[in-house]
Design a protein around this motif. Structure first.
Motif, PDB file in Angstrom:
ATOM      1  N   GLY B 247       0.815  -1.212   0.000  1.00 12.77           N
ATOM      2  CA  GLY B 247       0.000   0.000   0.000  1.00 12.77           C
ATOM      3  C   GLY B 247       0.846   1.260   0.000  1.00 12.77           C
ATOM      4  O   GLY B 247       0.581   2.207  -0.756  1.00 12.77           O
ATOM      5  N   ILE B 248       1.890   1.287   0.831  1.00 15.12           N
ATOM      6  CA  ILE B 248       2.751   2.480   0.908  1.00 15.12           C
ATOM      7  C   ILE B 248       3.493   2.697  -0.411  1.00 15.12           C
ATOM      8  O   ILE B 248       3.521   3.808  -0.947  1.00 15.12           O
ATOM      9  CB  ILE B 248       3.752   2.357   2.090  1.00 15.12           C
ATOM     10  N   VAL B 249       4.075   1.612  -0.937  1.00 19.71           N
ATOM     11  CA  VAL B 249       4.832   1.754  -2.196  1.00 19.71           C
ATOM     12  C   VAL B 249       3.903   2.230  -3.303  1.00 19.71           C
ATOM     13  O   VAL B 249       4.248   3.119  -4.093  1.00 19.71           O
ATOM     14  CB  VAL B 249       5.519   0.411  -2.577  1.00 19.71           C
ATOM     15  N   GLN B 250       2.688   1.678  -3.338  1.00 19.48           N
ATOM     16  CA  GLN B 250       1.738   2.082  -4.371  1.00 19.48           C
ATOM     17  C   GLN B 250       1.353   3.556  -4.219  1.00 19.48           C
ATOM     18  O   GLN B 250       1.327   4.307  -5.194  1.00 19.48           O
ATOM     19  CB  GLN B 250       0.492   1.204  -4.289  1.00 19.48           C
ATOM     20  N   SER B 251       1.104   3.961  -2.983  1.00 23.88           N
ATOM     21  CA  SER B 251       0.697   5.349  -2.733  1.00 23.88           C
ATOM     22  C   SER B 251       1.810   6.330  -3.130  1.00 23.88           C
ATOM     23  O   SER B 251       1.562   7.323  -3.808  1.00 23.88           O
ATOM     24  CB  SER B 251       0.367   5.496  -1.250  1.00 23.88           C
ATOM     25  N   LEU B 252       3.038   6.007  -2.721  1.00 28.26           N
ATOM     26  CA  LEU B 252       4.158   6.915  -3.038  1.00 28.26           C
ATOM     27  C   LEU B 252       4.419   6.957  -4.538  1.00 28.26           C
ATOM     28  O   LEU B 252       4.717   8.020  -5.094  1.00 28.26           O
ATOM     29  CB  LEU B 252       5.421   6.475  -2.281  1.00 28.26           C
ATOM     30  N   THR B 253       4.308   5.789  -5.191  1.00 31.68           N
ATOM     31  CA  THR B 253       4.528   5.753  -6.647  1.00 31.68           C
ATOM     32  C   THR B 253       3.472   6.599  -7.346  1.00 31.68           C
ATOM     33  O   THR B 253       3.786   7.384  -8.254  1.00 31.68           O
ATOM     34  CB  THR B 253       4.460   4.294  -7.163  1.00 31.68           C
ATOM     35  N   THR B 254       2.220   6.421  -6.916  1.00 31.78           N
ATOM     36  CA  THR B 254       1.128   7.166  -7.570  1.00 31.78           C
ATOM     37  C   THR B 254       1.284   8.667  -7.365  1.00 31.78           C
ATOM     38  O   THR B 254       1.074   9.459  -8.285  1.00 31.78           O
ATOM     39  CB  THR B 254      -0.229   6.695  -6.985  1.00 31.78           C
ATOM     40  N   ASN B 255       1.671   9.070  -6.156  1.00 33.17           N
ATOM     41  CA  ASN B 255       1.714  10.502  -5.841  1.00 33.17           C
ATOM     42  C   ASN B 255       2.995  11.209  -6.263  1.00 33.17           C
ATOM     43  O   ASN B 255       2.975  12.423  -6.476  1.00 33.17           O
ATOM     44  CB  ASN B 255       1.491  10.712  -4.337  1.00 33.17           C
ATOM     45  N   TYR B 256       4.097  10.476  -6.351  1.00 30.45           N
ATOM     46  CA  TYR B 256       5.371  11.155  -6.621  1.00 30.45           C
ATOM     47  C   TYR B 256       6.044  10.738  -7.930  1.00 30.45           C
ATOM     48  O   TYR B 256       6.719  11.517  -8.553  1.00 30.45           O
ATOM     49  CB  TYR B 256       6.345  10.940  -5.454  1.00 30.45           C
ATOM     50  N   LEU B 257       5.850   9.485  -8.341  1.00 29.77           N
ATOM     51  CA  LEU B 257       6.542   9.007  -9.546  1.00 29.77           C
ATOM     52  C   LEU B 257       5.672   9.168 -10.791  1.00 29.77           C
ATOM     53  O   LEU B 257       6.159   9.592 -11.845  1.00 29.77           O
ATOM     54  CB  LEU B 257       6.936   7.533  -9.342  1.00 29.77           C
ATOM     55  N   ASP B 258       4.397   8.845 -10.633  1.00 28.44           N
ATOM     56  CA  ASP B 258       3.514   8.900 -11.796  1.00 28.44           C
ATOM     57  C   ASP B 258       3.444  10.298 -12.436  1.00 28.44           C
ATOM     58  O   ASP B 258       3.511  10.408 -13.662  1.00 28.44           O
ATOM     59  CB  ASP B 258       2.102   8.419 -11.417  1.00 28.44           C
ATOM     60  N   PRO B 259       3.346  11.374 -11.621  1.00 31.88           N
ATOM     61  CA  PRO B 259       3.316  12.701 -12.258  1.00 31.88           C
ATOM     62  C   PRO B 259       4.588  13.007 -13.045  1.00 31.88           C
ATOM     63  O   PRO B 259       4.554  13.732 -14.036  1.00 31.88           O
ATOM     64  CB  PRO B 259       3.199  13.668 -11.063  1.00 31.88           C
ATOM     65  N   VAL B 260       5.719  12.447 -12.622  1.00 33.27           N
ATOM     66  CA  VAL B 260       6.988  12.710 -13.302  1.00 33.27           C
ATOM     67  C   VAL B 260       7.064  11.950 -14.620  1.00 33.27           C
ATOM     68  O   VAL B 260       7.413  12.502 -15.666  1.00 33.27           O
ATOM     69  CB  VAL B 260       8.187  12.309 -12.398  1.00 33.27           C
ATOM     70  N   ILE B 261       6.702  10.649 -14.574  1.00 34.85           N
ATOM     71  CA  ILE B 261       6.839   9.831 -15.796  1.00 34.85           C
ATOM     72  C   ILE B 261       5.580   9.893 -16.673  1.00 34.85           C
ATOM     73  O   ILE B 261       5.567   9.412 -17.790  1.00 34.85           O
ATOM     74  CB  ILE B 261       7.175   8.359 -15.460  1.00 34.85           C
ATOM     75  N   GLY B 262       4.527  10.475 -16.108  1.00 32.64           N
ATOM     76  CA  GLY B 262       3.298  10.619 -16.886  1.00 32.64           C
ATOM     77  C   GLY B 262       2.617   9.301 -17.182  1.00 32.64           C
ATOM     78  O   GLY B 262       1.927   9.168 -18.185  1.00 32.64           O
ATOM     79  N   GLY B 263       2.817   8.313 -16.341  1.00 34.56           N
ATOM     80  CA  GLY B 263       2.165   7.007 -16.551  1.00 34.56           C
ATOM     81  C   GLY B 263       1.386   6.608 -15.315  1.00 34.56           C
ATOM     82  O   GLY B 263       1.179   7.423 -14.412  1.00 34.56           O
ATOM     83  N   SER B 264       0.939   5.383 -15.312  1.00 33.69           N
ATOM     84  CA  SER B 264       0.220   4.927 -14.107  1.00 33.69           C
ATOM     85  C   SER B 264       0.940   3.721 -13.524  1.00 33.69           C
ATOM     86  O   SER B 264       0.406   2.623 -13.443  1.00 33.69           O
ATOM     87  CB  SER B 264      -1.233   4.600 -14.439  1.00 33.69           C
ATOM     88  N   LEU B 265       2.182   4.004 -13.171  1.00 32.07           N
ATOM     89  CA  LEU B 265       3.021   2.942 -12.604  1.00 32.07           C
ATOM     90  C   LEU B 265       2.451   2.443 -11.273  1.00 32.07           C
ATOM     91  O   LEU B 265       2.614   1.284 -10.899  1.00 32.07           O
ATOM     92  CB  LEU B 265       4.451   3.467 -12.402  1.00 32.07           C
ATOM     93  N   GLY B 266       1.708   3.344 -10.595  1.00 28.10           N
ATOM     94  CA  GLY B 266       1.152   3.002  -9.285  1.00 28.10           C
ATOM     95  C   GLY B 266       0.272   1.769  -9.310  1.00 28.10           C
ATOM     96  O   GLY B 266       0.260   0.982  -8.360  1.00 28.10           O
ATOM     97  N   SER B 267      -0.469   1.597 -10.405  1.00 25.38           N
ATOM     98  CA  SER B 267      -1.360   0.439 -10.458  1.00 25.38           C
ATOM     99  C   SER B 267      -0.608  -0.847 -10.790  1.00 25.38           C
ATOM    100  O   SER B 267      -1.117  -1.941 -10.607  1.00 25.38           O
ATOM    101  CB  SER B 267      -2.473   0.691 -11.476  1.00 25.38           C
ATOM    102  N   VAL B 268       0.613  -0.694 -11.300  1.00 27.59           N
ATOM    103  CA  VAL B 268       1.386  -1.873 -11.710  1.00 27.59           C
ATOM    104  C   VAL B 268       2.383  -2.294 -10.625  1.00 27.59           C
ATOM    105  O   VAL B 268       2.739  -3.468 -10.519  1.00 27.59           O
ATOM    106  CB  VAL B 268       2.152  -1.574 -13.031  1.00 27.59           C
ATOM    107  N   VAL B 269       2.800  -1.320  -9.824  1.00 31.57           N
ATOM    108  CA  VAL B 269       3.898  -1.571  -8.889  1.00 31.57           C
ATOM    109  C   VAL B 269       3.631  -2.739  -7.910  1.00 31.57           C
ATOM    110  O   VAL B 269       4.564  -3.511  -7.613  1.00 31.57           O
ATOM    111  CB  VAL B 269       4.326  -0.260  -8.179  1.00 31.57           C
TER     112      VAL B 269
END
Lengths: 263, 294
Positions: B247-269
């Motif tokens: 849950g934490i990794v998904q939340s951080l990916t969605t909030n901090y990484l996805d806006p940078v890469i412009g993808g939806s890595l959060g749902s895949v992580v």
């Protein structure tokens, strides 16, 4: 107490493994079933305990009477309720549970917690080693300890009869002695046993009566002390020649069987 | 910094919701060695039961919630009796394929009975968030997280300390040995399905509270899959840690990484974590490792 009358067992509707086996075990007796690999000893026990179904086998003829009730082809859990526990070969402990949890599972039918505790204490008094190992994961115990645990687990159910499959299989001589010492104590306390063994010397040392099985048939039976003196049993199962010498494995391997009892 | 901590807390709470749904996977797997692919469908069945008893039948929550749990348990029991009990003793593969069939069947059943329409789900847990200083924590997820931890502790105690639980654990280890000790394998597996269905319904209540209900909500089953495999399919306590991490990794990916890469890595992580852990440790973090004597 336990009576098999002309029992036939068939696997997958094709392989006839038992061909008219008749065996009687009386209350308080220890009866041994001897025989080589593939003779049908384990199948006999599975037929009694209702665990044949898991291997696509069934009792196709004859009857198995336990404490006056027919139990052939009953579910294994129902056979246990009739007072019989099967200690399976291969030291099938519940590997991921602790030794004590294994024992508690064995006593799961105890009427209350006090009785369960009483049974645990009885097992520990007979096998103090298990008390020392109560928190040990069963899968990490030694072979001999696991065998003791299985006997303890069977005792926890307070059965009227215990059927044991190859308790000495794969154990060091010291451990075999320990396991049989426990069985002797249990026998002295009045427990009824039906014992299947390839280690005929050990089995005959404790048994009151014994049967010899070959190719799914009983070929010889009699009081254990008489069978221990029988020349064929000595030669085929105890590895001792007529002159009293112990035969080497090579001798036995090349031995031409007379098969006296098969005529 | 406050937002970062807030994201971590929210992620952990969402992870605990996944863990609750994954608990259904684990309970059924422990008893039958069957991985139930229809776990998500049990969630929507539970959801529709809650919706029906609360909004359609008009019962108060105090009455509808226990009744829904009871009905969901009964559905779990029926599923096991109709589709799985005959397969006990057959190969695990056959049973797993039945659960795949069950997934399609239950989804079709829900569509047939309730249609594809989006329906409102009753508000079971308060919708307003909890304010902790500058932090904003969803109250329904917080209550859900507490329920998950209590459920995990309760189930761990049940499986390790009580006689019925140890009986089920024995069935999980070896069906033949369990039955040779007088344990009814069929009853244990049926009870596991009842428990699995009840847990799924509790998951539905937390997940859907105040939101909308459609058959697509079953996707939470697949979201919980990485948590179950990450923890190990036999470990109930391990689900808490695995859920929180994912849950934490998904939340951080969605909030901090996805806006940078412009993808939806959060749902895949979560699935990336699952594959990585399966490569390193195939039985998961806390799953039973094979003990073989050599």
């Amino acid at each position: 107490m336990l009576e098999l009358n002309n029992v036939e067992v068939i696997y997958s509707d094709v392989i006839l493994a038992l061909k008219g086996v008749s065996i009687t075990v009386r209350e308080g007796q220890c009866v041994a079933l001897l025989g080589g690999n593939g003779a049908g000893k384990s199948t006999t026990l599975k037929a009694i305990s209702g665990t044949l179904k898991s291997e696509d086998g069934k009792v196709s003829a004859g009857s198995i009477i336990l404490n006056g009730k027919p139990v052939q082809n009953l579910e294994a859990s129902d056979v246990v309720k009739n007072g019989l526990i099967h200690v399976m070969e291969g030291r099938r402990v519940l590997r991921h549970l602790t030794s004590e949890q294994n024992l508690i599972v064995g006593g799961h039918m105890a009427p209350n917690a006090t009785e369960l505790k009483h049974r645990l204490d009885h097992v520990y008094s007979l096998m103090p080693r298990l008390a020392d190992l109560r928190s040990r994961t069963a899968g990490f115990m030694s072979g001999g300890e696991q065998q003791l645990l299985l006997i303890g687990r069977a005792m926890m159910a307070r059965p009227r009869i215990i059927v044991i499959d190859e308790p000495s299989l794969g154990l060091a001589p010291m451990m075999i002695r320990d396991v049989y010492e426990v069985l002797k104590q249990l026998k002295a306390q009045g427990t009824t046993f039906f014992l299947v063994e390839q280690n005929s010397a050990a089995a005959l040392s404790i048994a009151d009566y014994a049967y010899v099985m070959e190719n799914g048939r009983i070929v010889l039976d009699g009081p254990a002390d008489k069978l221990a003196e029988n020349e064929d049993v000595k030669e085929f199962y105890l590895g001792v020649s007529a002159s009293g010498e112990r035969k080497s494995y090579r001798d036995i391997k090349h031995y031409r069987r007379r098969k006296r009892w098969l005529g | 910094m406050v937002y970062f901590v807030n994201d971590i807390i929210t992620g952990a709470l969402i992870g605990l919701l996944y863990a609750l749904v994954a608990m259904g996977f684990v309970v059924i797997y422990r008893a039958s060695k069957v991985f139930n692919f229809a776990q998500g469908e049990l969630v929507i069945i539970g959801g529709f039961i809650v919706w029906f008893t609360t909004l359609q039948a008009g019962l108060s929550l105090w009455l509808s919630i226990p009744l829904s749990l009871l009905l969901a348990g009964f559905v779990g029991y029926l599923i096991e009796r109709i589709f799985l009990t005959k397969l006990i003793g057959e190969s695990v593969f056959s049973m797993v394929m039945v659960t795949v069939g069950l997934l399609i069947l239950l989804r079709g059943f829900v569509l047939l009975l309730f249609g594809p329409a989006v329906r409102p789900f009753p508000v079971i847990f308060p919708l307003k968030p909890l304010f902790l200083g500058d932090m904003l924590i969803p109250l329904n997820l917080l209550i859900g997280g507490i329920i998950t931890i209590v459920a995990a502790a309760g189930l761990s105690w049940f499986f390790n300390r009580t006689r019925p639980g140890l009986r089920m654990t024995a069935v999980a280890e070896d069906h033949v040995v369990a039955s040779s000790m007088g344990i009814s394998v069929k009853s244990s597996i049926a009870f596991a399905w009842v428990l699995g269905a009840i847990l799924s319904t509790v998951g539905a209540m937390i997940f859907l509270s105040g939101k909308s209900l459609t058959f697509l909500a079953s996707d939470i089953g697949f979201a919980a899959l990485p948590v179950a495999l990450f923890a190990g399919l036999e470990s109930i306590g391990g689900l808490i840690l695995a859920g929180v991490i994912i849950g934490i990794v998904q939340s951080l990916t969605t909030n901090y990484l996805d806006p940078v890469i412009g993808g939806s890595l959060g749902s895949v992580v979560p699935y990336i974590i699952m594959l990585a852990i399966l490569l390193i440790r195939p039985t998961g973090l806390f799953g039973w490792r094979t003990i073989e004597r050599v």
